[in-house]
Design a protein around this motif. Structure first.
Motif, PDB file in Angstrom:
ATOM      1  N   PHE A 190       5.277  -9.459  -4.641  1.00 10.37           N
ATOM      2  CA  PHE A 190       4.356  -8.289  -5.513  1.00 10.37           C
ATOM      3  C   PHE A 190       3.577  -9.290  -6.316  1.00 10.37           C
ATOM      4  O   PHE A 190       2.367  -8.681  -6.392  1.00 10.37           O
ATOM      5  N   LEU A 191       3.822 -10.301  -6.715  1.00 12.05           N
ATOM      6  CA  LEU A 191       2.874 -11.219  -7.597  1.00 12.05           C
ATOM      7  C   LEU A 191       1.541 -11.473  -6.895  1.00 12.05           C
ATOM      8  O   LEU A 191       0.619 -11.293  -7.181  1.00 12.05           O
ATOM      9  N   LYS A 192       1.884 -12.079  -5.603  1.00 12.30           N
ATOM     10  CA  LYS A 192       0.589 -12.527  -4.791  1.00 12.30           C
ATOM     11  C   LYS A 192      -0.042 -11.309  -4.476  1.00 12.30           C
ATOM     12  O   LYS A 192      -1.353 -11.521  -4.474  1.00 12.30           O
ATOM     13  N   ILE A 193       0.280 -10.351  -4.091  1.00 12.21           N
ATOM     14  CA  ILE A 193      -0.396  -9.144  -3.273  1.00 12.21           C
ATOM     15  C   ILE A 193      -1.184  -8.529  -4.670  1.00 12.21           C
ATOM     16  O   ILE A 193      -2.234  -8.194  -4.517  1.00 12.21           O
ATOM     17  N   ALA A 194      -0.321  -8.400  -5.572  1.00  8.71           N
ATOM     18  CA  ALA A 194      -1.199  -7.745  -6.761  1.00  8.71           C
ATOM     19  C   ALA A 194      -2.578  -8.644  -7.000  1.00  8.71           C
ATOM     20  O   ALA A 194      -3.430  -7.935  -7.725  1.00  8.71           O
ATOM     21  N   VAL A 197      -5.105  -8.172  -4.726  1.00 12.99           N
ATOM     22  CA  VAL A 197      -5.888  -6.847  -4.669  1.00 12.99           C
ATOM     23  C   VAL A 197      -6.674  -6.727  -5.644  1.00 12.99           C
ATOM     24  O   VAL A 197      -7.932  -6.258  -5.732  1.00 12.99           O
ATOM     25  N   GLU A 198      -6.297  -7.004  -6.822  1.00 14.29           N
ATOM     26  CA  GLU A 198      -7.160  -7.025  -8.122  1.00 14.29           C
ATOM     27  C   GLU A 198      -8.478  -7.919  -7.848  1.00 14.29           C
ATOM     28  O   GLU A 198      -9.358  -7.447  -8.313  1.00 14.29           O
ATOM     29  N   LYS A 199      -8.326  -9.034  -7.342  1.00 15.68           N
ATOM     30  CA  LYS A 199      -9.608  -9.715  -7.193  1.00 15.68           C
ATOM     31  C   LYS A 199     -10.283  -9.313  -5.919  1.00 15.68           C
ATOM     32  O   LYS A 199     -11.628  -9.269  -6.144  1.00 15.68           O
ATOM     33  N   ARG A 200      -9.632  -9.126  -4.942  1.00 17.31           N
ATOM     34  CA  ARG A 200     -10.488  -8.745  -3.571  1.00 17.31           C
ATOM     35  C   ARG A 200     -11.126  -7.397  -3.572  1.00 17.31           C
ATOM     36  O   ARG A 200     -12.145  -7.100  -3.195  1.00 17.31           O
ATOM     37  N   TYR A 201     -10.272  -6.492  -4.203  1.00 14.99           N
ATOM     38  CA  TYR A 201     -10.803  -5.000  -3.969  1.00 14.99           C
ATOM     39  C   TYR A 201     -11.206  -4.464  -5.364  1.00 14.99           C
ATOM     40  O   TYR A 201     -11.587  -3.411  -5.277  1.00 14.99           O
ATOM     41  N   ILE A 264      -3.702   3.262 -11.036  1.00 17.23           N
ATOM     42  CA  ILE A 264      -4.666   2.490 -10.365  1.00 17.23           C
ATOM     43  C   ILE A 264      -5.901   2.960 -10.197  1.00 17.23           C
ATOM     44  O   ILE A 264      -6.321   4.131  -9.824  1.00 17.23           O
ATOM     45  N   GLU A 265      -7.110   2.327 -10.773  1.00 17.95           N
ATOM     46  CA  GLU A 265      -8.390   2.411 -10.629  1.00 17.95           C
ATOM     47  C   GLU A 265      -9.307   1.746  -9.921  1.00 17.95           C
ATOM     48  O   GLU A 265      -8.934   0.541  -9.883  1.00 17.95           O
ATOM     49  N   ASP A 266     -10.462   2.226  -9.145  1.00 20.48           N
ATOM     50  CA  ASP A 266     -11.059   1.460  -8.400  1.00 20.48           C
ATOM     51  C   ASP A 266     -12.406   1.272  -9.163  1.00 20.48           C
ATOM     52  O   ASP A 266     -13.450   2.165  -9.332  1.00 20.48           O
ATOM     53  N   TRP A 267     -12.668   0.003  -9.601  1.00 18.66           N
ATOM     54  CA  TRP A 267     -13.560  -0.226 -10.524  1.00 18.66           C
ATOM     55  C   TRP A 267     -15.053  -0.268  -9.646  1.00 18.66           C
ATOM     56  O   TRP A 267     -16.112  -0.748 -10.445  1.00 18.66           O
ATOM     57  N   ASN A 268     -14.690  -0.233  -8.539  1.00 17.06           N
ATOM     58  CA  ASN A 268     -16.177  -0.373  -7.536  1.00 17.06           C
ATOM     59  C   ASN A 268     -16.971   0.877  -7.840  1.00 17.06           C
ATOM     60  O   ASN A 268     -18.023   1.123  -7.449  1.00 17.06           O
ATOM     61  N   THR A 269     -16.083   2.007  -8.275  1.00 11.95           N
ATOM     62  CA  THR A 269     -16.806   3.143  -8.367  1.00 11.95           C
ATOM     63  C   THR A 269     -17.389   3.504  -9.780  1.00 11.95           C
ATOM     64  O   THR A 269     -16.790   3.025 -10.765  1.00 11.95           O
ATOM     65  N   PRO A 270     -18.370   4.328  -9.910  1.00 11.75           N
ATOM     66  CA  PRO A 270     -18.798   4.514 -11.019  1.00 11.75           C
ATOM     67  C   PRO A 270     -18.001   4.933 -12.083  1.00 11.75           C
ATOM     68  O   PRO A 270     -18.305   4.585 -13.208  1.00 11.75           O
ATOM     69  N   ASN A 271     -17.342   5.977 -11.869  1.00 12.21           N
ATOM     70  CA  ASN A 271     -16.327   6.504 -12.851  1.00 12.21           C
ATOM     71  C   ASN A 271     -15.164   5.896 -13.025  1.00 12.21           C
ATOM     72  O   ASN A 271     -14.083   6.319 -13.352  1.00 12.21           O
ATOM     73  N   PRO A 325      -4.406   7.755   0.570  1.00 15.77           N
ATOM     74  CA  PRO A 325      -4.383   6.996   2.207  1.00 15.77           C
ATOM     75  C   PRO A 325      -5.319   5.875   2.309  1.00 15.77           C
ATOM     76  O   PRO A 325      -4.796   4.719   3.038  1.00 15.77           O
ATOM     77  N   GLU A 326      -6.443   5.943   2.252  1.00 15.06           N
ATOM     78  CA  GLU A 326      -7.349   4.755   2.287  1.00 15.06           C
ATOM     79  C   GLU A 326      -7.183   3.444   1.711  1.00 15.06           C
ATOM     80  O   GLU A 326      -7.774   2.476   1.876  1.00 15.06           O
ATOM     81  N   TYR A 327      -6.358   3.584   0.532  1.00 13.06           N
ATOM     82  CA  TYR A 327      -5.740   2.436  -0.199  1.00 13.06           C
ATOM     83  C   TYR A 327      -4.816   1.798   0.102  1.00 13.06           C
ATOM     84  O   TYR A 327      -4.217   0.607  -0.489  1.00 13.06           O
ATOM     85  N   ARG A 328      -3.848   2.403   0.789  1.00 13.28           N
ATOM     86  CA  ARG A 328      -2.442   1.951   1.169  1.00 13.28           C
ATOM     87  C   ARG A 328      -2.542   0.669   2.000  1.00 13.28           C
ATOM     88  O   ARG A 328      -1.427  -0.372   1.535  1.00 13.28           O
ATOM     89  N   ALA A 329      -3.209   0.587   2.900  1.00 12.97           N
ATOM     90  CA  ALA A 329      -3.370  -0.618   3.594  1.00 12.97           C
ATOM     91  C   ALA A 329      -3.644  -1.757   2.826  1.00 12.97           C
ATOM     92  O   ALA A 329      -3.550  -2.980   3.301  1.00 12.97           O
ATOM     93  N   LYS A 330      -4.648  -1.661   1.656  1.00 15.83           N
ATOM     94  CA  LYS A 330      -4.815  -2.656   0.883  1.00 15.83           C
ATOM     95  C   LYS A 330      -3.802  -3.310  -0.031  1.00 15.83           C
ATOM     96  O   LYS A 330      -4.076  -4.205  -0.854  1.00 15.83           O
ATOM     97  N   GLY A 331      -2.536  -2.733   0.104  1.00 16.25           N
ATOM     98  CA  GLY A 331      -1.625  -3.303  -0.542  1.00 16.25           C
ATOM     99  C   GLY A 331      -1.350  -2.833  -2.034  1.00 16.25           C
ATOM    100  O   GLY A 331      -0.938  -3.438  -3.271  1.00 16.25           O
ATOM    101  N   ALA A 332      -2.197  -1.398  -2.418  1.00 18.06           N
ATOM    102  CA  ALA A 332      -2.357  -1.133  -3.869  1.00 18.06           C
ATOM    103  C   ALA A 332      -1.016  -0.917  -4.555  1.00 18.06           C
ATOM    104  O   ALA A 332      -0.761  -1.062  -5.685  1.00 18.06           O
ATOM    105  N   ASN A 333      -0.064  -0.487  -3.813  1.00 22.39           N
ATOM    106  CA  ASN A 333       1.201  -0.256  -4.379  1.00 22.39           C
ATOM    107  C   ASN A 333       2.061  -1.104  -5.172  1.00 22.39           C
ATOM    108  O   ASN A 333       2.670  -0.805  -6.014  1.00 22.39           O
ATOM    109  N   ALA A 334       1.622  -2.520  -4.717  1.00 21.43           N
ATOM    110  CA  ALA A 334       2.179  -3.545  -5.305  1.00 21.43           C
ATOM    111  C   ALA A 334       1.685  -3.845  -6.740  1.00 21.43           C
ATOM    112  O   ALA A 334       2.518  -4.419  -7.685  1.00 21.43           O
TER     113      ALA A 334
END
Length: 386
Positions: A190-194, A197-201, A264-271, A325-334
């Motif tokens: 969990f530590l490594k994936i989280a 995910v924060e850094k990459r996505y 969980i928020e996607d900070w790549n999006t404007p809002n 769905p589009e974020y599950r494969a990215k490990g967002a649940n961790a």
């Protein structure tokens, strides 16, 4: 004496319908009975502020009586939104309880079948509620495990009766897991994936304030929008209407501990779009058992307060965990558990309940692989062609 099936036609009848569960399970060590006021709100067509589900659902309640005593009950429900969405003309049975007597259980289900046929339904399915936000699935394994506020507990003879009913077969199976909270630290995966995910996505979990749930930020709305989008494809689910969303936000979020909710928020999006959510609460099961006949007074409110406010329980309930769905494969649940596990450790929770998950949903179940866990309950929804 023969079994007589009667319909609920007034408030007194509904009270008897609701009361049966408290009478049938009084003193049971595993049942977590709902509050009486919540049952009235969910079921009653006689009150001014009705369950929003009545906007798209039709329901009838049946009781089985013998010698003037209620010995069984069942709700017959048609969810038109679900039937249209899934192209499935089905009548649901729910809130089913009965003594260990096949004459009683058969009479109850026959009443639902006949009611459904009269309205053009082609099959009967259940146990299900008005919507997926109601308890669903008959317990088939784990009768010695403590129930939860959000699920059904039933005696072991219930599924035996269903197996003897002509024409009934499996429609869907659920599993539930007990997740053990690490005594200290964070599982390395969990530590490594989280952190990755924060850094990459550029996904992040902000700390919520209660004012943000109801204020201009409208986090309550955003959270339930994610739930609608996440669970929309699952068995039994019908999309929450805006009125339902408004009511759930008003009814429940004012009682939730904000540190036990993670978004969980996607900070790549404007809002900073919300793309995932974990809603968890201290278990209310033991507190509910102490509410006599599901009433808050004279002392029921105190036991619930101890669990909700002071966290006087060893168990945490994972009510809703959803990732788009589009974020599950990215490990967002961790990320969810990276932020929630320290909260559970702070409050001294020993283990958590996952609630119901479809047996076939391996993607959801795979997220528990980094925690010690047990599959401790199974439940089933049945179907029959009419």
């Amino acid at each position: 004496m023969a079994v007589e099936i009667t319909r609920v036609t007034d408030k007194r009848g509904l009270d008897r319908f609701i009361q049966l569960h408290y009478d049938l399970y009084r003193g049971n060590a595993f049942d977590a009975p709902n509050l009486y006021m919540d049952e009235v709100h969910t079921l009653s067509p006689f009150i001014k502020k009705q369950n929003p589900a009545f906007e798209f659902c039709e329901a009838e309640y049946f009781m089985a009586e013998r010698d003037g005593k209620v010995v069984g009950r069942v709700a017959a429900i048609i969810n038109r939104r679900y039937n249209e969405q899934w192209k499935r003309p089905a009548v649901r049975f729910g809130w089913i309880d009965f003594i260990d007597d096949m004459e009683v259980s058969r009479a109850l289900l026959r009443a639902v079948e006949d009611w459904g046929r009269e309205r053009g339904m082609k099959e009967i399915i259940g146990p299900l509620g008005f919507t997926d936000m109601d308890p669903e699935g008959m317990l088939t394994y784990g009768f010695d495990q403590l129930g939860t506020m959000a699920t059904i507990y039933n005696y072991d003879y219930y599924p035996r009766h269903m197996e003897q009913m002509e024409g009934y077969e499996k429609d869907n199976d659920y599993v539930e897991f007990k997740l053990y909270v690490p005594k200290e630290g964070m599982p390395e995966k969990f530590l490594k994936i989280a952190q990755l995910v924060e850094k990459r996505y550029n996904l992040h979990c902000p700390k919520l304030k209660r004012s943000q749930v109801f204020g201009p930020e409208q986090y309550g709305q955003k959270v339930l929008d994610v739930v609608n989008r996440t669970f929309g494809h699952l068995y039994g689910y019908s999309q929450m209407t805006q009125r339902q969303i408004d009511e759930y936000v008003e009814m429940y979020f004012k009682f939730f501990s904000m540190d036990m909710i993670c978004v969980i928020e996607d900070w790549n999006t404007p809002n900073h779009d919300v793309i995932g959510v974990g809603i968890t609460i201290p278990s209310l099961a033991r507190a509910l058992q102490k509410c006599h006949n599901g009433r808050l007074f004279p002392f029921g409110w105190w036991y619930l307060m101890k669990a909700l406010k002071f966290k006087k329980t060893d168990i945490v309930d994972c009510l809703l965990v959803g990732i788009l769905p589009e974020y599950r494969a990215k490990g967002a649940n961790a990320l969810l558990f990276y932020h929630l596990i320290p909260v559970y450790q702070k409050y001294g929770f020993l283990w958590g309940e996952t609630q119901v998950e479809m047996e076939s949903n391996e993607q959801v179940q795979s997220q528990w692989q980094y925690l010690e866990h047990d599959l401790h309950k199974r439940r089933r929804c049945y179907k029959k062609q009419l």
